[in-house]
Structure formats: structure tokens, C-alpha cells
Design a protein around this motif. Structure first.
Motif, short mmCIF file in Angstrom:
data_model
loop_
_atom_site.label_atom_id
_atom_site.label_comp_id
_atom_site.label_asym_id
_atom_site.label_seq_id
_atom_site.Cartn_x
_atom_site.Cartn_y
_atom_site.Cartn_z
N GLY A 87 -1.86 2.31 -7.17
CA GLY A 87 -2.18 3.40 -6.25
C GLY A 87 -0.99 4.26 -5.87
O GLY A 87 -1.04 4.99 -4.88
N THR A 88 0.06 4.22 -6.65
CA THR A 88 1.26 4.99 -6.34
C THR A 88 1.10 6.45 -6.77
O THR A 88 0.17 6.81 -7.51
N SER A 89 2.02 7.28 -6.34
CA SER A 89 2.06 8.68 -6.80
C SER A 89 3.52 9.06 -7.01
O SER A 89 4.44 8.30 -6.67
N GLU A 90 3.74 10.25 -7.52
CA GLU A 90 5.11 10.73 -7.73
C GLU A 90 5.83 11.01 -6.42
O GLU A 90 7.04 11.24 -6.39
N HIS A 91 5.09 10.94 -5.32
CA HIS A 91 5.67 11.25 -4.01
C HIS A 91 5.91 10.02 -3.15
O HIS A 91 6.63 10.12 -2.15
N CYS A 92 5.33 8.88 -3.52
CA CYS A 92 5.45 7.71 -2.64
C CYS A 92 5.00 6.45 -3.37
O CYS A 92 3.97 6.45 -4.05
N ILE A 93 5.78 5.35 -3.17
CA ILE A 93 5.39 4.06 -3.73
C ILE A 93 5.41 2.97 -2.64
O ILE A 93 5.54 1.79 -2.94
N ALA A 94 5.27 3.40 -1.38
CA ALA A 94 5.31 2.44 -0.28
C ALA A 94 4.07 1.56 -0.31
O ALA A 94 2.94 2.04 -0.43
N VAL A 95 4.26 0.26 -0.16
CA VAL A 95 3.15 -0.69 -0.19
C VAL A 95 2.51 -0.77 1.19
O VAL A 95 3.17 -0.63 2.23
N TYR A 96 1.18 -0.97 1.23
CA TYR A 96 0.52 -1.26 2.50
C TYR A 96 0.85 -2.70 2.87
O TYR A 96 0.64 -3.61 2.07
N PRO A 97 1.37 -2.97 4.08
CA PRO A 97 1.98 -4.27 4.36
C PRO A 97 1.05 -5.35 4.90
O PRO A 97 1.43 -6.51 4.95
N GLY A 98 -0.16 -4.99 5.34
CA GLY A 98 -0.96 -5.93 6.12
C GLY A 98 -1.71 -6.97 5.29
O GLY A 98 -1.91 -6.82 4.09
N ASP A 99 -2.15 -8.02 5.98
CA ASP A 99 -2.99 -9.07 5.41
C ASP A 99 -4.44 -8.93 5.86
O ASP A 99 -5.37 -9.09 5.07
N TRP A 100 -4.63 -8.66 7.13
CA TRP A 100 -5.96 -8.58 7.74
C TRP A 100 -6.84 -7.54 7.04
O TRP A 100 -8.01 -7.80 6.73
N ALA A 101 -6.28 -6.38 6.75
CA ALA A 101 -7.06 -5.33 6.10
C ALA A 101 -7.51 -5.73 4.70
O ALA A 101 -8.58 -5.30 4.24
N VAL A 102 -6.72 -6.55 4.03
CA VAL A 102 -7.08 -7.00 2.68
C VAL A 102 -8.33 -7.87 2.73
O VAL A 102 -9.28 -7.71 1.95
N ALA A 103 -8.37 -8.81 3.68
CA ALA A 103 -9.54 -9.66 3.83
C ALA A 103 -10.76 -8.84 4.23
O ALA A 103 -11.87 -9.06 3.71
N LEU A 104 -10.59 -7.90 5.14
CA LEU A 104 -11.72 -7.06 5.55
C LEU A 104 -12.23 -6.21 4.38
O LEU A 104 -13.44 -5.95 4.26
N GLU B 109 -7.52 -4.66 -14.73
CA GLU B 109 -7.23 -4.12 -13.40
C GLU B 109 -5.76 -3.73 -13.27
O GLU B 109 -5.41 -2.88 -12.43
N PHE B 110 -4.89 -4.31 -14.08
CA PHE B 110 -3.46 -4.03 -13.97
C PHE B 110 -2.96 -3.06 -15.03
O PHE B 110 -1.76 -2.79 -15.10
N ARG B 111 -3.86 -2.53 -15.86
CA ARG B 111 -3.41 -1.60 -16.90
C ARG B 111 -2.81 -0.33 -16.31
O ARG B 111 -1.95 0.31 -16.92
N SER B 112 -3.27 0.05 -15.13
CA SER B 112 -2.76 1.27 -14.51
C SER B 112 -1.55 1.01 -13.62
O SER B 112 -1.03 1.94 -12.99
N ALA B 113 -1.07 -0.22 -13.59
CA ALA B 113 0.06 -0.55 -12.72
C ALA B 113 1.30 0.25 -13.12
O ALA B 113 1.63 0.37 -14.30
N CYS B 114 1.96 0.80 -12.12
CA CYS B 114 3.20 1.56 -12.35
C CYS B 114 4.36 0.68 -11.91
O CYS B 114 4.66 0.57 -10.72
N THR B 115 4.99 0.03 -12.88
CA THR B 115 6.02 -0.96 -12.56
C THR B 115 7.42 -0.45 -12.92
O THR B 115 7.58 0.49 -13.70
N THR B 116 8.40 -1.12 -12.36
CA THR B 116 9.80 -0.88 -12.70
C THR B 116 10.38 -2.21 -13.17
O THR B 116 9.73 -3.26 -13.09
#
Length: 324
Positions: free
Chosen positions: A146-163, A291-298
Motif C-alpha cells: 500500500g505504499t506510494s512514491e510519496h510515503c511508505i509509513a506503516v500503520y502501527p496499530g494492532d487493534w485495527a488489524v483485528a477489527l 498477496e505479496f506480488r505487489s509488495a514494494c520492498t527494499t
């Protein structure tokens, strides 16, 4: 403030151009200390006791947004009806912070990207158009989905993932009235506007969280992997819910990833691939691979693709145990 209408009125009539709601304060106060947030007025919601509850309504689990994380995590109804929710809350922060932080505010916590939280670095999330220091910098813990050329900041929470795994719905209120939004529509990927993190409009805040209580939720698990076993943000996490028929075939499965995306990441295609079959490591790995084919990794964070797969496998195994 002692009521929802009083809080909304305070925001709507504020003469400050940047009023801010405060619930537990565990994120806002940190950001104020770092000079990232500088509200001229803070509207304190902690005395709005009407939003501090956990109960069952019409087969759904309903949680007030101002309920403390620790109270939700340890509530017997949550543990019995959707243990992944309790798992996710207990894996976050520290006991002291869980005793202060509220579940509604937890959903809205901002990224822990060091470049965002250090004002000497350019950051499109903090100052639109200034650049993203993380893209060419130290990015081991940054997002790969879900990254873009403008930002690669990760969403940090756990609770939202379960929800996210269990299709929660949120009631929100603001100067324009009340509305309901899906958890899937709350947090938005950076795209071209990384400074826009949620779909809440000015003056809105979350009042209740509603989670459908299904057989899949009953047999659910949340697993998290970080650099430390406690008080650590996820390098990868997974919420999994599972319902098997009498023959052991997957009737329904839910999978959401955390720690890897700019938003909580639902694995819809993997869920479809696994439904109707039998679970083993090979079939789960095969379902996850696309699901990981679109991953933008370094070079620094490519290891987290494999880590994500292994974390899902752990959560699936735990959900299977709970399914009996």
C-alpha cells in the motif's frame, strides 16, 4: 466534557483553528512534545462515561470508544466471542499505557515512522510536498504494502488489524451529525495525499465500535512479531478467524495483516482461495503468495515478506486449536 453533544458543541464553537479531541492522550501528548501537533484548544473526552462500555446487542459485540484498552482486553465477553480482539489489545503497548489509552483513540494513532516524528527531516505526512526521507533512508520497519512514491509509513496499530479481519463498523459523530462507516473505510493509504490519514471530517470522533459475532470470530487468533516481546511495534502481525465444517473443510476464513501495510491489510484473495478446502501449510502458503506480488520492498525490509507468511501460519494454527 461530560457528554457527546457538549464535546461536539465545544469543537463547533471553538475560536481556535486547530482544536483537537483528547481521550487517553497517549498519542496526542507524545506528538505535542515532539512539536508535531500543536492544538490551540484540547477538548477532553475522558469524562464522557456514556462511551465506556462493552456489551452484546442483536448478536454483535458493541464497544464504547472511550473504554480503556485493558478493560476491553480483559472483558469475558470479548474473550469468549472474539478472542483475536483481546489478543490484539494485549499485544500492544505496555500495561500502564493500556490502562490509559482508549480503543477509539487507538484506531487513530499516527505512524511511528522516525522521520515523521523528527521535525528536522522532510516528511510528506507532516508537511505535504516536502518529500519522504524514509524512501531513501533507514526503512527496515516501513511498509511494503500500500505504499506510494510519496510515503511508505506503516500503520502501527494492532487493534485495527483485528477489527479489519472481522468487518467492524464504527459510529462517528461530529458537527454535521452522526454516521456509520466500515473499518475498511476509516484509514486510507497515502497515495498522493499522505497527510490525509482517515476519512473522518473535522470535528468528528468515534463513539462506538460494532463487531459482528460469527462462528469465525469465536475461533480467532492474533499473532504479532516484533523486535521485542513487549512494548514493540509489529514487524508483522496477523489476525485470523476460522470456521470449519464437520469434515474439517474451511467454511469461512478471515485474514488481516498488520505491520506490513500503510493501512491494516485484508487478504481477500487468500480467503477466497482457502474457502472450501482443507488447511495445511502448503495450501496456506500457496494462497498467500499472490498477496505479496505487489509488495514494494527494499534490501532492508524484504525479509518481512517471508515473516508475514510465517506469522499468518502461526495465527492459522492458533485459530485451528481454538476451533477444536
Amino acid at each position: 466534557m461530560r457528554s457527546v453533544p457538549e464535546a461536539v458543541t465545544a469543537f463547533a464553537t471553538s475560536t481556535d483553528d486547530r482544536p483537537h479531541y483528547l481521550s487517553g492522550g497517549t498519542t496526542l501528548v507524545d506528538l505535542m512534545k515532539l512539536d508535531i501537533e500543536a492544538p490551540g484548544q484540547v477538548i477532553d473526552l475522558t469524562d464522557v462515561t456514556d462511551l465506556d462500555f462493552v456489551r452484546e446487542e442483536d448478536g454483535d459485540l458493541v464497544i464504547g470508544a472511550l473504554t480503556r484498552m485493558s478493560d476491553v482486553a480483559n472483558h469475558p465477553l470479548v474473550g469468549a466471542r472474539c478472542p483475536a480482539l483481546a489478543d490484539s489489545l494485549l499485544s500492544g503497548a505496555s500495561q500502564q499505557l493500556r490502562n490509559m489509552a482508549r480503543v477509539g483513540g487507538n484506531l487513530l494513532q499516527r505512524t511511528r515512522c522516525d522521520y515523521f516524528r523528527s521535525v528536522e527531516f522532510p516528511c510528506n505526512k507532516r508537511r505535504p510536498g516536502s518529500g519522504c526521507a524514509a524512501i531513501g533512508g533507514v526503512n527496515r520497519q516501513h511498509a511494503i504494502l500500500g505504499t506510494s512514491e510519496h510515503c511508505i509509513a506503516v500503520y502501527p496499530g494492532d487493534w485495527a488489524v483485528a477489527l479489519t479481519a472481522f468487518d467492524a463498523n464504527l459510529a462517528v459523530v461530529g458537527p454535521s451529525g452522526t454516521r456509520s462507516i466500515s473499518i475498511h473505510d476509516l484509514i486510507v493509504p497515502p497515495g498522493d495525499t499522505p497527510h490525509r490519514e482517515t476519512t473522518l471530517t473535522p470535528g468528528e470522533f468515534i463513539t462506538t465500535i460494532r463487531v459482528p459475532m460469527t462462528p469465525t470470530a469465536r475461533s480467532s487468533s492474533y499473532r504479532k512479531v516484533g523486535d521485542r516481546s513487549s512494548y514493540s511495534f509489529a514487524l508483522a502481525s496477523a489476525a485470523v478467524g476460522l470456521h470449519l465444517d464437520a469434515g474439517g473443510t474451511v467454511d469461512e476464513v478471515r485474514i488481516a495483516l498488520g505491520g506490513l501495510g500503510t493501512v491494516p491489510w485484508r487478504l481477500w484473495d487468500a480467503e477466497r482461495a482457502l474457502t472450501g478446502g482443507r488447511l495445511d501449510d502448503a495450501t496456506v502458503r500457496a494462497a498467500l503468495e499472490p498477496e505479496f506480488r505487489s509488495a514494494c520492498t527494499t534490501r532492508q525490509n524484504a525479509f518481512r515478506v517471508r515473516l508475514g507468511v510465517e506469522t499468518v501460519l502461526e495465527a492459522v494454527a492458533s485459530a485451528q486449536e481454538r476451533a477444536g
